[in-house]
Design an enzyme around this catalytic site. Sequence first.
Site, short mmCIF file in Angstrom:
data_model
loop_
_atom_site.label_atom_id
_atom_site.label_comp_id
_atom_site.label_asym_id
_atom_site.label_seq_id
_atom_site.Cartn_x
_atom_site.Cartn_y
_atom_site.Cartn_z
CB CYS A 6 -0.96 0.01 1.13
SG CYS A 6 -2.01 -1.37 1.25
NE ARG A 20 4.33 1.31 -0.98
CZ ARG A 20 5.38 1.44 0.35
NH1 ARG A 20 6.26 2.27 0.42
NH2 ARG A 20 5.01 0.51 0.99
CD1 TRP A 29 0.54 -6.10 -4.04
CD2 TRP A 29 0.29 -6.12 -1.40
NE1 TRP A 29 0.64 -7.10 -3.76
CE2 TRP A 29 0.73 -7.00 -2.39
CE3 TRP A 29 1.06 -7.05 -0.15
CZ2 TRP A 29 1.56 -8.40 -2.17
CZ3 TRP A 29 1.03 -7.73 0.21
CH2 TRP A 29 1.46 -8.48 -0.90
CG ASN A 85 0.01 2.80 3.63
OD1 ASN A 85 -0.42 2.50 3.04
ND2 ASN A 85 1.04 2.84 3.17
N GLY A 86 -0.45 -0.57 6.66
CA GLY A 86 -0.46 -1.76 8.15
C GLY A 86 -1.34 -2.37 8.17
CD GLU A 99 20.34 -10.59 -5.67
OE1 GLU A 99 19.53 -11.10 -4.50
OE2 GLU A 99 19.63 -9.55 -6.39
CE LYS A 149 16.84 -9.36 -8.34
NZ LYS A 149 17.49 -8.85 -6.81
CD GLU A 166 13.43 -10.31 -7.10
OE1 GLU A 166 14.44 -10.71 -7.62
OE2 GLU A 166 13.18 -9.70 -6.29
CG HIS A 191 26.55 -34.68 -1.79
ND1 HIS A 191 27.16 -35.60 -2.20
CD2 HIS A 191 27.37 -33.67 -2.29
CE1 HIS A 191 29.00 -35.33 -1.83
NE2 HIS A 191 28.94 -33.96 -1.38
CE LYS A 203 12.87 -1.61 -4.49
NZ LYS A 203 13.46 -2.32 -4.89
C1 F6R Z 1 14.81 -9.29 -4.14
C2 F6R Z 1 14.39 -7.91 -3.23
C3 F6R Z 1 13.83 -8.69 -2.29
C4 F6R Z 1 13.96 -7.89 -0.67
C5 F6R Z 1 13.59 -8.19 0.41
C6 F6R Z 1 14.04 -7.34 1.48
O1 F6R Z 1 14.81 -8.37 -5.55
O2 F6R Z 1 14.16 -7.40 -3.24
O3 F6R Z 1 14.30 -9.84 -1.44
O4 F6R Z 1 15.56 -7.66 -0.67
O5 F6R Z 1 12.03 -8.65 0.48
O6 F6R Z 1 13.68 -5.88 1.29
P1 F6R Z 1 14.15 -4.69 2.43
O7 F6R Z 1 16.25 -4.86 1.83
O8 F6R Z 1 13.71 -3.04 1.53
O9 F6R Z 1 14.56 -5.45 3.75
#
Ligand code: F6R
Length: 618
Positions: free
Chosen positions: A2, A27, A74, A100-101, A493, A497, A500, A516, A613
């Site tokens: 949100c 977001r 959201w 929000n929350g 990582e 990516k 995602e 293994h 986000k």
């Molecule tokens: C992946 C990504 C998420 C964030 C995770 C933590 O690309 O962005 O895995 O890294 O949600 O978010 P923050 O860093 O904002 O605590």
Amino acid sequence: MCGIVGYVGEKKASPILINGLQKLEYRGYDSAGIATIENGKLSIVKNKGRVSNLNSMPETEKSMGTVGIAHTRWATHGIPSKENSHPHYDNSNTFAVVHNGIIENYNEIREFLKSKGYVFYSQTDTETIPNLIHYYYTLDNDNDSEEKFLKAVNSATKDFIGSYAIEVISYLFPDITIVARKDSPLVIGSGINENYIASDIPAILGYTNKFYLLDNNEYAIISKDTINFYDISLNNIKKEIEIIDWDSTAADKNGFDTYMLKEINEQPTAIRETIYSRIPMKNNKFEKCNFQDLGFTKEYLSKISSIYIIACGTAMHAGLCAKTMIEKLCRIPVTVDIASEFRYRDPIISEKTLCIFVSQSGETADTIAALKLAKSHKATTLAITNVIGSSVTREADYSIYTHAGPEIAVASTKAYTSQVALLACTAIYFAEILETSDTNTLDTLKNDLLHLSEKIEEILSRSNEIKEFADKVYEQTDMFFIGRGSDYNVALEGSLKLKEISYIHSEAYAAGELKHGPIALIEDGITVIGILTDKDLAPKTVSNIQEVITRGANTLIVTNQELSTDNYDSVIKIPDTNSLISPILSVVPLQLLSYYISMNKNLDVDKPRNLAKSVTVE
Ligand code: F6R
């Protein structure tokens, strides 16, 4: 997740509100709405779907109000629908609220209000808020006044268990809005004859760079030319204005097709801005790392028996790189933990533990909960975040910042590399205090850190090589990433990516682990991406890659080693650097690979499905 925007001024509020919401679209959201005060009445325009839909609604066109609140939702309670969208009214249409929350005890409050005759039209927790405000407002026999309005908001919020950032307007008070927050961010932007409110700075950065950061359990009454702050007991409090030096164009795409590509390309700058001031030089010689903001002493650090690094997702992967660095340079055992696991598993922590929390947004609910837990065990807490004034910085004993600028694309790129770079400086700083590594080793590492930006630029200049590989493999359904040591951290990582933003199933394995079990999955044509940047481990990884080639794998190698290129389908050569910080370079081709695959598949790179986000709920 949100988003909130608000405006109190002399201009027509709705275009400003919609513009702000559009800045928050990154977001992730499923519905949007605005409320303004029109001719002594509240007017609400809301619906499921995109913010741009609001623009074409007749009510928006007619709206002339100069005070308004707005929201992108959201869904957490109830499906995405018009009824569940914010703003929400109370039954008498006196108060409108965006939130929000999560109000965790909303069911009890709902039942209580129902027993008082209130009716609910949505499935949301939020609808309890305007009704509870109305309940307290009408319970108070005093005449209408802003003070009475504030008291009602205060009484309502005191009943909530959970988290909230709220904005409230009422036709009874057409010139003000009241805001409050607990565990969900809210900032107030100060202008001339106008003030702004937002859950995130970029939403209103185009209008002002002067911000007040509302803390937990604080309230504000905002008119066009005044902002009065209150604590939970409604005592007046003073707050300092903060100047946010983010360029508002930094939150725009700046000529790139997508935010993600822009942010990948911003990594050289983000790293420079994050670490250059940390690595001072005098007369061409390195001085000790500059962490005056921490000021740890040898006496204090010597007492630390273990370090935890706690984070989620990509930030956790940055933590894995830091474990290798801190253990190697400082000889302190480091455990990296996923925040959502740490918070529920009774971790062994005490005043001799240093807990480092890494979070781009500084608002991740699990990370904040883990931080509170660490504090309750008397551990020292250090937050590493990209957002000044974010919740983790308010909770932590110490905070240091990456200076990556706003990261808009959901998939994190520049925040990750900046985090790894800042964590490397932090490890050097600890080693300098503890004298656990010789000056020569640390100076060489500092030198390597200072050259990272130009090396990333070199990789970016060869993006086409990665695009060519992406063009060949984008239709695949499974991929594997393998590496050893730091390269395994990057494999994790890279794999995240890819999942995602390209929705391709992928797995990351420590290269030595393949035999293994997972090697059973390798068959003709499957893509395996090998990362080889540590010269001591490279021969071992080369053997593991040979094992998958024998079984028919199609290989992409990201390396700084001299390898015979004939063996592999594609080799991306990256510049050499210290293996402790090589993830900052080797991750870049992997970011680009996911990016180009996603683009080839015509996916929404910046807003991948099901993701948000900033994950401010558990
Ligand atoms: C992946 C990504 C998420 C964030 C995770 C933590 O690309 O962005 O895995 O890294 O949600 O978010 P923050 O860093 O904002 O605590």
